[in-house]
Design an enzyme around this catalytic site. Structure first.
Site, mmCIF file in Angstrom:
data_model
loop_
_atom_site.group_PDB
_atom_site.id
_atom_site.type_symbol
_atom_site.label_atom_id
_atom_site.label_comp_id
_atom_site.label_asym_id
_atom_site.label_seq_id
_atom_site.Cartn_x
_atom_site.Cartn_y
_atom_site.Cartn_z
ATOM 1 N N ARG A 61 41.308 37.874 35.777
ATOM 2 C CA ARG A 61 40.207 38.265 36.667
ATOM 3 C C ARG A 61 40.504 39.592 37.345
ATOM 4 N NH1 ARG A 61 38.681 35.907 42.313
ATOM 5 N NH2 ARG A 61 36.484 36.515 42.503
ATOM 6 N N HIS A 65 38.056 42.814 37.248
ATOM 7 C CA HIS A 65 37.540 43.443 38.470
ATOM 8 C C HIS A 65 37.993 44.901 38.587
ATOM 9 C CE1 HIS A 65 35.919 39.992 41.085
ATOM 10 N NE2 HIS A 65 35.989 39.556 39.836
ATOM 11 N N ASP A 66 39.141 45.220 38.012
ATOM 12 C CA ASP A 66 39.579 46.616 37.989
ATOM 13 C C ASP A 66 38.682 47.433 37.066
ATOM 14 O OD1 ASP A 66 41.197 48.909 38.451
ATOM 15 O OD2 ASP A 66 42.289 48.509 36.597
ATOM 16 N N ASP A 73 41.482 51.744 35.915
ATOM 17 C CA ASP A 73 42.345 52.800 36.493
ATOM 18 C C ASP A 73 43.271 52.286 37.582
ATOM 19 O OD1 ASP A 73 40.509 52.255 38.490
ATOM 20 O OD2 ASP A 73 40.186 54.367 39.024
ATOM 21 N N GLU A 87 38.653 48.841 47.444
ATOM 22 C CA GLU A 87 37.972 47.802 46.658
ATOM 23 C C GLU A 87 38.475 46.398 46.973
ATOM 24 O OE1 GLU A 87 38.288 48.617 42.433
ATOM 25 O OE2 GLU A 87 38.038 50.756 42.800
ATOM 26 N N ASN A 93 36.231 40.660 46.011
ATOM 27 C CA ASN A 93 37.653 40.811 45.689
ATOM 28 C C ASN A 93 38.591 40.126 46.680
ATOM 29 O OD1 ASN A 93 37.172 42.287 43.388
ATOM 30 N ND2 ASN A 93 37.328 44.275 44.385
ATOM 31 N N PRO A 161 29.407 42.164 38.852
ATOM 32 C CA PRO A 161 28.302 41.208 38.756
ATOM 33 C C PRO A 161 28.610 39.959 39.584
ATOM 34 C CG PRO A 161 29.570 41.279 36.703
ATOM 35 C CD PRO A 161 30.101 42.369 37.573
ATOM 36 N N HIS A 191 35.858 31.900 31.922
ATOM 37 C CA HIS A 191 35.734 30.838 32.930
ATOM 38 C C HIS A 191 36.246 29.498 32.406
ATOM 39 C CE1 HIS A 191 32.364 33.176 35.238
ATOM 40 N NE2 HIS A 191 33.559 33.709 35.366
ATOM 41 N N ASP A 242 36.374 24.675 34.656
ATOM 42 C CA ASP A 242 36.261 23.909 33.413
ATOM 43 C C ASP A 242 36.999 22.593 33.637
ATOM 44 O OD1 ASP A 242 36.212 22.922 30.858
ATOM 45 O OD2 ASP A 242 37.122 24.663 29.902
ATOM 46 N N ASP A 250 40.192 27.408 25.992
ATOM 47 C CA ASP A 250 39.528 26.782 24.845
ATOM 48 C C ASP A 250 38.019 26.999 24.922
ATOM 49 O OD1 ASP A 250 38.631 24.984 26.794
ATOM 50 O OD2 ASP A 250 40.235 23.540 26.381
#
Length: 323
Positions: A61, A65-66, A73, A87, A93, A161, A191, A242, A250
């Site tokens: 994640r 997010h980077d 970067d 950020e 975050n 998003p 996820h 999950d 999976d």
């Protein structure tokens, strides 16, 4: 608001920028300057994951997010200062974890090759290795990223998003990063591992339209189960994304989404588009799943978003601080 015509041109220009910069990446980039870098990263990451396998999801994640803000970067790793909110302090975050792992890997690399390997490359490698170490897919990580010097809190809010995004918003977000609708369906499969705070989806359980109602796209039986775990205004409890296999990479995620049991609105949104819905159904029902192969391809594309190469940016000495 920009017209669709100008928006399309903007997205196309962003895509061209992403592709042209990514050409500066290559496999074996540090062959002469730090030949043991990938071995060091994998060994150090393996020590962490052997003790805390659930960190694989946060590290993946962190990489996502980077890359979605300013490209891959390492800007998500930068600390805020008195004069700038970075950020990592943006609301999306604030639940990120794994910074200490990246610092640990960076320190190991610095001991062998000081000032050579970027934090952006280390993050990309660590995310890949963490996933492969829990028997997930493995993908190629061409190297040569440079570290950015800029990290701005508002850019994270604009570019990431949110979990309540609809399919139109999700497709536009991914298109702006030169990622396809299929990439959206594939990368949502991340996820399959990890957990989420109840606050990221509790509106679906208690106040979906502001009338104390539930989300009609969520399986009613699943709502009952989630309500028993997540009470209104609960900010601390974690729920498995999950259930039953949240530590295993999976295809089960797609089975859940097909049954209307995706945790986020953005998961449920995959059923609102013909292409993403078809991908969900395929992975939920196929026995010779293409998910691992598809995920590897999409991750290779994601790792090239807006990278800095050549003389751009810098090689940070410490990942949380600009030199």
């Amino acid at each position: 608001m920009a017209s669709p015509k100008y928006l399309a041109v903007f997205i196309a220009l962003v895509a061209v920028f992403n592709i042209s910069n990514a050409q500066g990446l290559k496999l074996g980039f540090y062959r002469k300057t730090c030949p043991s870098v990938e071995a060091i990263v994998k060994t150090t990451t393996a020590r962490v994951i052997s003790q805390a396998p659930t960190l694989a999801a946060p590290l993946l994640r962190l990489h996502f997010h980077d890359c979605f803000v300013r490209g891959c970067d390492g800007s998500v790793l930068i600390n805020s200062t008195r004069n700038n909110q970075a950020e990592k302090d943006a609301i999306p975050n604030q639940s990120l974890r794994g910074y200490g792992v990246i610092d640990r890997v960076k320190s190991a690399v610095e001991k062998k090759c000081p000032g050579v390997v970027s934090c952006a490359d280390i993050l990309a490698l660590t995310a890949r290795d963490a996933v492969s170490l829990i028997k997930g897919p493995i993908w190629k990580v061409p190297l040569g990223r440079r570290d950015g010097r800029v990290s701005i809190i508002t850019e994270a809010l604009i570019n990431l998003p949110p979990p309540f995004a609809n399919i139109t918003q999700l497709k536009a977000s991914f298109a702006s990063k030169n990622l396809t609708t299929k990439d959206l369906a594939v990368l949502s499969g991340s996820h399959t591992i990890g957990t989420s705070h109840c606050s990221s989806f509790s509106s679906r359980l208690y106040n979906f339209t502001g009338r104390n109602d539930t989300d009609p796209t969520l399986d009613p039986n699943y709502i009952i189960r989630l309500k028993s775990k997540c009470k209104p205004a609960d900010l601390t409890t974690l729920a498995e994304m999950d259930p039953g296999s949240f530590k295993t990479f999976d295809e089960d995620y797609y089975t859940l989404v097909a049954k209307r049991r995706g945790l986020f609105q953005s998961d449920a949104a995959l059923l609102d588009d013909p292409e993403t819905k078809a991908y969900v159904k395929l992975q939920a029902t196929s026995h010779g799943s293409t998910f691992f192969k598809d995920f590897s391809k999409s991750m290779e594309k994601m790792g090239k978003i807006g990278v800095l190469t050549g003389n751009a940016g810098e090689i940070r000495k410490r990942c949380a601080f600009v030199n």
